[in-house]
Design a protein around this motif. Structure first.
Motif, PDB file in Angstrom:
ATOM      1  N   ARG A   1       0.927  -1.272   0.028  1.00 20.08           N
ATOM      2  CA  ARG A   1      -0.094  -0.008   0.103  1.00 20.08           C
ATOM      3  C   ARG A   1       0.885   1.320  -0.110  1.00 20.08           C
ATOM      4  N   TYR A   2       1.996   1.312   0.826  1.00 23.23           N
ATOM      5  CA  TYR A   2       2.813   2.513   0.791  1.00 23.23           C
ATOM      6  C   TYR A   2       3.394   2.743  -0.361  1.00 23.23           C
ATOM      7  N   LEU A   3       3.920   1.424  -1.250  1.00 23.33           N
ATOM      8  CA  LEU A   3       4.317   1.777  -2.655  1.00 23.33           C
ATOM      9  C   LEU A   3       3.241   2.343  -3.656  1.00 23.33           C
ATOM     10  N   LEU A   4       2.191   1.735  -3.453  1.00 20.24           N
ATOM     11  CA  LEU A   4       1.104   2.031  -4.297  1.00 20.24           C
ATOM     12  C   LEU A   4       0.551   3.536  -4.080  1.00 20.24           C
ATOM     13  N   LEU A   5       0.781   4.024  -2.980  1.00 22.53           N
ATOM     14  CA  LEU A   5       0.561   5.388  -2.571  1.00 22.53           C
ATOM     15  C   LEU A   5       1.600   6.458  -3.142  1.00 22.53           C
ATOM     16  N   LYS A   6       2.740   5.818  -3.128  1.00 22.93           N
ATOM     17  CA  LYS A   6       3.920   6.495  -3.455  1.00 22.93           C
ATOM     18  C   LYS A   6       3.796   6.938  -4.939  1.00 22.93           C
ATOM     19  N   ASP A   7       3.385   5.830  -5.864  1.00 22.45           N
ATOM     20  CA  ASP A   7       3.074   5.779  -7.461  1.00 22.45           C
ATOM     21  C   ASP A   7       2.288   6.960  -7.635  1.00 22.45           C
ATOM     22  N   ASN A   8       0.844   6.772  -6.740  1.00 19.25           N
ATOM     23  CA  ASN A   8      -0.209   7.758  -6.978  1.00 19.25           C
ATOM     24  C   ASN A   8       0.321   8.967  -6.542  1.00 19.25           C
ATOM     25  N   TYR A   9       0.960   9.191  -5.751  1.00 21.56           N
ATOM     26  CA  TYR A   9       1.358  10.845  -5.159  1.00 21.56           C
ATOM     27  C   TYR A   9       2.212  11.365  -6.255  1.00 21.56           C
ATOM     28  N   ASP A  10       3.034  10.426  -6.969  1.00 21.15           N
ATOM     29  CA  ASP A  10       3.708  10.882  -7.971  1.00 21.15           C
ATOM     30  C   ASP A  10       3.042  11.394  -9.412  1.00 21.15           C
ATOM     31  N   SER A  11       1.897  10.371  -9.837  1.00 19.33           N
ATOM     32  CA  SER A  11       1.070  10.444 -10.609  1.00 19.33           C
ATOM     33  C   SER A  11       0.111  11.714 -10.470  1.00 19.33           C
ATOM     34  N   VAL A  12      -0.363  12.038  -9.149  1.00 23.70           N
ATOM     35  CA  VAL A  12      -1.068  13.127  -8.890  1.00 23.70           C
ATOM     36  C   VAL A  12      -0.325  14.383  -8.978  1.00 23.70           C
ATOM     37  N   SER A  13       0.974  14.150  -8.802  1.00 24.01           N
ATOM     38  CA  SER A  13       1.689  15.594  -8.822  1.00 24.01           C
ATOM     39  C   SER A  13       2.074  15.946 -10.193  1.00 24.01           C
ATOM     40  N   LYS A  14       2.325  15.093 -10.976  1.00 23.20           N
ATOM     41  CA  LYS A  14       2.326  15.035 -12.449  1.00 23.20           C
ATOM     42  C   LYS A  14       1.213  15.879 -13.158  1.00 23.20           C
ATOM     43  N   SER A  15       0.011  15.091 -12.668  1.00 28.78           N
ATOM     44  CA  SER A  15      -1.357  15.600 -13.266  1.00 28.78           C
ATOM     45  C   SER A  15      -1.410  17.063 -12.878  1.00 28.78           C
ATOM     46  N   ILE A  16      -1.038  17.564 -11.772  1.00 28.52           N
ATOM     47  CA  ILE A  16      -1.201  18.752 -11.274  1.00 28.52           C
ATOM     48  C   ILE A  16      -0.685  19.803 -12.006  1.00 28.52           C
ATOM     49  N   ASN A  17       0.853  19.596 -12.295  1.00 30.20           N
ATOM     50  CA  ASN A  17       1.531  20.230 -13.032  1.00 30.20           C
ATOM     51  C   ASN A  17       1.010  20.210 -14.570  1.00 30.20           C
ATOM     52  N   ASP A  18       0.631  19.121 -15.357  1.00 32.74           N
ATOM     53  CA  ASP A  18      -0.053  19.383 -16.549  1.00 32.74           C
ATOM     54  C   ASP A  18      -0.972  20.030 -16.678  1.00 32.74           C
ATOM     55  N   LEU A  19      -1.831  19.695 -15.778  1.00 32.99           N
ATOM     56  CA  LEU A  19      -3.327  20.655 -15.579  1.00 32.99           C
ATOM     57  C   LEU A  19      -3.044  22.081 -15.370  1.00 32.99           C
ATOM     58  N   GLN A  20      -2.082  22.480 -14.786  1.00 27.94           N
ATOM     59  CA  GLN A  20      -1.761  23.976 -14.618  1.00 27.94           C
ATOM     60  C   GLN A  20      -1.362  24.634 -15.891  1.00 27.94           C
ATOM     61  N   VAL A  21      -0.477  23.719 -16.524  1.00 25.88           N
ATOM     62  CA  VAL A  21       0.052  24.374 -17.784  1.00 25.88           C
ATOM     63  C   VAL A  21      -1.051  24.400 -18.836  1.00 25.88           C
ATOM     64  N   GLU A  22      -1.894  23.531 -18.641  1.00 25.34           N
ATOM     65  CA  GLU A  22      -3.157  23.453 -19.643  1.00 25.34           C
ATOM     66  C   GLU A  22      -4.229  24.837 -19.136  1.00 25.34           C
ATOM     67  N   ILE A  23      -4.361  24.959 -17.932  1.00 22.65           N
ATOM     68  CA  ILE A  23      -4.989  25.972 -17.374  1.00 22.65           C
ATOM     69  C   ILE A  23      -4.543  27.271 -17.958  1.00 22.65           C
ATOM     70  N   ASP A  24      -3.179  27.559 -17.801  1.00 19.56           N
ATOM     71  CA  ASP A  24      -2.370  28.759 -18.506  1.00 19.56           C
ATOM     72  C   ASP A  24      -2.914  28.879 -19.903  1.00 19.56           C
ATOM     73  N   GLU A  25      -2.635  27.891 -20.668  1.00 19.31           N
ATOM     74  CA  GLU A  25      -2.928  28.162 -21.735  1.00 19.31           C
ATOM     75  C   GLU A  25      -4.440  28.447 -22.425  1.00 19.31           C
ATOM     76  N   TYR A  26      -5.230  27.539 -21.722  1.00 20.98           N
ATOM     77  CA  TYR A  26      -6.607  28.015 -21.710  1.00 20.98           C
ATOM     78  C   TYR A  26      -7.226  29.384 -21.260  1.00 20.98           C
ATOM     79  N   GLU A  27      -6.587  30.044 -20.412  1.00 23.60           N
ATOM     80  CA  GLU A  27      -6.801  31.394 -20.240  1.00 23.60           C
ATOM     81  C   GLU A  27      -6.326  32.177 -20.938  1.00 23.60           C
TER      82      GLU A  27
END
Length: 599
Positions: free
Chosen positions: A24-50
């Motif tokens: 579970r620890y390893l899975l949560l670690k992977d999820n943490y990294d994935s969510v962090s990447k999604s946040i960064n990608d979504l922020q770039v998309e929001i900037d372009e969208y605006e």
């Protein structure tokens, strides 16, 4: 052995729990990294969208203006198409109007000429009536002279039947000479009058033809004049309608130019049409959700981090595998022991059952002969049952065949009922056809048509009779109801110039012929309103010389009624009445057609 199994199970459960926490620890670690990447990608998309949304807001006024102009362009195009249609119609109608005016100018029609011709016709008709009256007086004088000459010649007494004086040969010859001279004078006068009447009739016919021509020209003149007036009225309305569109072409060009300038702005706005505030809000809400999820994962990771710190996943998995093998061996031993205990119980139960069966065998007295007898009876019963089964199958087959025959008969019954229905339809159709025949029969529609056309045929017949040199003035057609299979009872009554009524049988052969031709031509006129030609096939067959000559005169007079008369004949005398002659001769197995000289 039980104690060892419990220790293995306890240790195995602890190790599995540690492994689950580590996974579970390893899975949560992977999820943490994935969510962090999604946040960064979504922020770039929001900037372009605006950025795109700001560009869209800048282009929106141009887009609105373009759509407004495009709507106006559609309306203007509709008006412009109507404008072009009206322009084309006006040009076409102006061309037609010009043609009508030229046609009107080419028509030689003068109202005064028509009045003059009608005046001359009236005068000639009066003169003709006077000549007819004079001719009747002359004919009566000739007839009177013939009667006197006949009477004076045949008289047997010695008194003159005219003056009552003594009648001697000298007086008789003087009276005969006097009335013969008077008759000759009247005959010459009759010939002169008839010649004058023919000349007057020819002039009258020419004037009537001229009147007909002028009336035809007048009809064309009035028709074209009315068409010109209608066209001028239509042109006035079309020009009034086209004036409403004013400078439609300039406005159309202006709008097209504006649209061309705004086209790039409009296209760019359409490319950015997918960007809207709602989608931007959804993206921002999504990034908030991801940030909350990231914080939640961070909290769980911190809780598990102390529990799994220093653990080796591979070592734990190796130890779990060893313990699972030991547990499996222990479980196999338990299962085998349980099977062995169950077999021992079954053995004891079987031994008890054997003892019971032995006791029952001792109680039963078994007879082999009786067994064989019963067996034979069972076999006989089985054979009887097989025979009944075969009989049942046979009966079922016959029953199936009968059912099929019944179905076929039912099908035939349906077909017969259908045909009976068709017979009813045919009977109804025959009844309707009978009513239609009655409606179209002699007593209804035929009678109505005959009575409706009778007056028209009489008028045409009397008009044609007036063109012939006959002793009759007019004719009436009497139509009586049918009295037999072929006797309709129709006949014609004729009237002399003096108004006396005569039956057709009292006419001469030539007059009957003229009347027959006139009647046929009158019927043709009634059917076609204007007969352009008349065909006579072998009209001189069975006619003597006098009647042939009379027929030739009739044909000549017919030319005043029908523009063209075609006569098929073997009689060369008919050529005297012809304007154009075509000879058809049989030479060998061919027919040779040649043109004769005009007469």
């Amino acid at each position: 052995m039980t104690y060892g199994a419990e220790n293995v199970t306890s240790e195995l459960e602890k190790l599995r729990e540690l492994k689950n926490n580590l996974d579970r620890y390893l899975l949560l670690k992977d999820n943490y990294d994935s969510v962090s990447k999604s946040i960064n990608d979504l922020q770039v998309e929001i900037d372009e969208y605006e950025k795109s949304l700001r560009k869209k807001r800048e282009l929106e006024p141009f887009y609105i203006k373009y759509t407004q102009l495009y709507s106006e362009k559609k309306r203007i195009d509709e008006e412009y198409n109507r404008y072009i249609q009206l322009k084309s119609k006006i040009a076409s109608k102006e061309q037609t109007l010009e043609k009508y005016k030229n046609d009107l100018a080419n028509i030689q029609f003068n109202e005064k000429n028509l009045e003059e011709v009608e005046k001359n016709i009236k005068e000639f008709e009066n003169q003709k009536s006077e000549l007819d009256r004079k001719l009747g007086q002359i004919q009566n004088g000739i007839k009177e002279a013939d009667e006197i000459i006949k009477n004076i010649t045949q008289v047997k007494s010695d008194r003159c039947p005219i003056c009552g004086r003594p009648l001697d040969d000298e007086h008789r010859q003087r009276v005969i000479s006097e009335y013969t001279e008077k008759r000759d004078s009247l005959v010459k006068e009759k010939e002169r009058t008839e010649e004058n009447l023919r000349e007057l009739t020819n002039k009258l016919n020419k004037l009537r033809l001229e009147q007909k021509r002028i009336m035809s020209e007048k009809g064309k003149f009035d028709k074209i004049k009315m068409q010109i007036e209608e066209l001028e009225d239509e042109l006035s309305k079309l020009k009034q309608e086209i004036s409403k569109y004013g400078n439609i072409e300039d406005r159309r060009n202006e709008v097209n130019n504006e649209l061309e300038k705004l086209k790039d702005y409009y296209d760019n706005y359409l490319k950015l049409s997918k960007y809207d505030e709602s989608s931007l809000s959804d993206k921002k809400r999504r990034i908030e959700e991801l940030l909350n999820k990231k914080k939640q994962i961070e909290g769980e990771l911190r809780k598990l981090e102390n529990e799994v710190k220093g653990l080796n996943k591979f070592e734990i998995e190796r130890r779990i595998e060893e313990l699972e093998k030991k547990k499996k061996s222990l479980d196999d031993l338990r299962r085998k022991r349980a099977i062995l205990e169950e077999d021992l119980k079954k053995k004891e139960n079987l031994e008890k059952e054997i003892e019971k069966l032995k006791q029952k065998l001792e109680e039963i007295s078994f007879d082999e002969d009786y067994y064989q007898e019963l067996k034979k009876k069972v076999e006989n019963l089985d054979k009887f049952l097989d025979e009944r089964r075969n009989m049942k199958s046979k009966i079922e087959g016959e029953l199936s065949s009968l059912k099929k025959e019944i179905e076929d008969m039912n099908t035939q019954m349906v077909q017969i009922e259908s045909k009976l229905g068709e017979e009813t339809k045919i009977t109804n159709a025959i009844s309707k056809l009978t009513r239609i025949r009655e409606a179209l029969g002699e007593k209804r529609l035929q009678s109505y048509i005959i009575m409706a056309t009778k007056q028209v045929i009489e008028n045409n017949l009397n008009d044609i009779i007036s063109k012939f040199d006959l002793s009759i003035k007019n004719a009436e057609i009497e139509i009586s109801p049918k009295r037999g299979k072929s006797n309709r009872g129709d006949y014609i009554i004729v009237y002399t110039n003096s108004g006396d009524q005569l039956p057709v049988t009292s006419l001469s052969g030539g007059e009957k012929m003229a009347l027959a031709l006139g009647l046929r031509l009158a019927i043709a006129r009634s059917l076609m309103s204007d007969a352009n030609f008349f065909i006579l096939d072998e009209p001189t067959v069975h006619l003597d010389e006098d009647r042939r000559n009379y027929l030739i005169e009739i044909i000549k007079n017919l030319k005043e009624v029908v523009p063209q008369i075609i006569v098929v004949t073997h009689d060369r005398e008919i050529e005297n009445a012809a304007d154009y002659v075509i000879n058809v001769e049989k030479k060998g197995n061919k027919s040779v057609v040649s043109e004769a000289n005009d007469n």
